[in-house]
Design an enzyme around this catalytic site. Structure first.
Site, PDB file in Angstrom:
ATOM      1  N   HIS A   1      68.350 -11.298 -30.916  1.00 58.79           N
ATOM      2  CA  HIS A   1      67.302 -10.274 -31.064  1.00 58.79           C
ATOM      3  C   HIS A   1      67.843  -8.904 -30.645  1.00 58.79           C
ATOM      4  O   HIS A   1      67.592  -7.894 -31.302  1.00 58.79           O
ATOM      5  CB  HIS A   1      66.091 -10.610 -30.175  1.00 58.79           C
ATOM      6  CG  HIS A   1      65.324 -11.828 -30.586  1.00 58.79           C
ATOM      7  ND1 HIS A   1      64.980 -12.836 -29.707  1.00 58.79           N
ATOM      8  CD2 HIS A   1      64.810 -12.201 -31.791  1.00 58.79           C
ATOM      9  CE1 HIS A   1      64.291 -13.768 -30.351  1.00 58.79           C
ATOM     10  NE2 HIS A   1      64.178 -13.409 -31.612  1.00 58.79           N
TER      11      HIS A   1
ATOM     12  N   SER B   1      65.329 -18.863 -30.605  1.00 68.89           N
ATOM     13  CA  SER B   1      64.606 -19.038 -29.337  1.00 68.89           C
ATOM     14  C   SER B   1      64.309 -20.515 -29.068  1.00 68.89           C
ATOM     15  O   SER B   1      64.431 -20.990 -27.941  1.00 68.89           O
ATOM     16  CB  SER B   1      63.294 -18.252 -29.364  1.00 68.89           C
ATOM     17  OG  SER B   1      63.565 -16.885 -29.449  1.00 68.89           O
TER      18      SER B   1
END
Ligand code: PNS
Length: 164
Positions: free
Chosen positions: A18, A130
């Site tokens: 990210h 994630s």
């Protein structure tokens, strides 16, 4: 040239993938709002407050970033209200594309003034998601290459709490 983009996601947790996408977005846009989307249907490991805290810590030395929360409601409407020209999405693999394509076209239908910009992270993050970070961390694996030290600390704390 418009200068504001939003970078939405669940960020549970915020990974180095990210961060890589965010840094790339900052080479194109002057300002990027990281938008943590609240989703009542998705059970997350970290609360909204924890995710805000982790992203603010990870990005504290960056200029042009702020972190906000989308408490329900449509991202396209949020983008309109914020005056964003673009929605940033990271794509790692071809399999990401179908869902991203659908979302970007729906968002364009809902807000024709916003364009989705897809960015590819560094190849070393193509397999970082994630969900897999949560799983590996839960099972005691080393994820220190894939998350910021503050996220690592928060992951460890979370699993210590949960394993009591
Ligand atoms: O990190 P994620 O879970 O892939 O992010 C998905 C997210 C948050 C970008 C998407 O679910 C979203 O935009 N949610 C806000 C609600 C909305 O506008 N939904 C319609 C999307 S076309």
């Amino acid at each position: 040239m418009k200068h504001l983009a939003i970078y939405p996601g669940t960020f549970d947790p915020f990974t180095n993938g990210h961060l890589d996408v965010l840094e790339r977005a900052l080479t194109i846009f002057d300002q990027v709002i990281v938008v943590i989307a609240e989703n009542s249907k998705k059970k997350t490991l970290f609360s909204i407050e924890e995710r805000c805290e982790m992203i603010e810590t990870v990005t504290k030395s960056f200029k042009g970033i702020r972190v906000e929360v989308l408490h329900g409601g449509l991202l396209a409407e949020y983008a309109h209200a914020a005056g964003a020209a673009a929605i940033i999405r990271g794509v790692r693999q071809v399999k990401d594309f179908e869902y991203e394509f659908q979302m970007s076209l729906l968002n364009r239908h809902l807000n024709p003034d916003v364009t989705t910009v897809f960015l590819m992270p560094n190849v070393k993050y193509t397999y970082v998601a994630s969900s897999i970070i949560r799983e590996v961390a839960l099972l005691g694996g080393d994820v220190s290459k894939f998350v910021h030290p503050c996220v690592l600390k928060m992951l460890r704390k979370k699993y210590e709490e949960q394993n009591v």
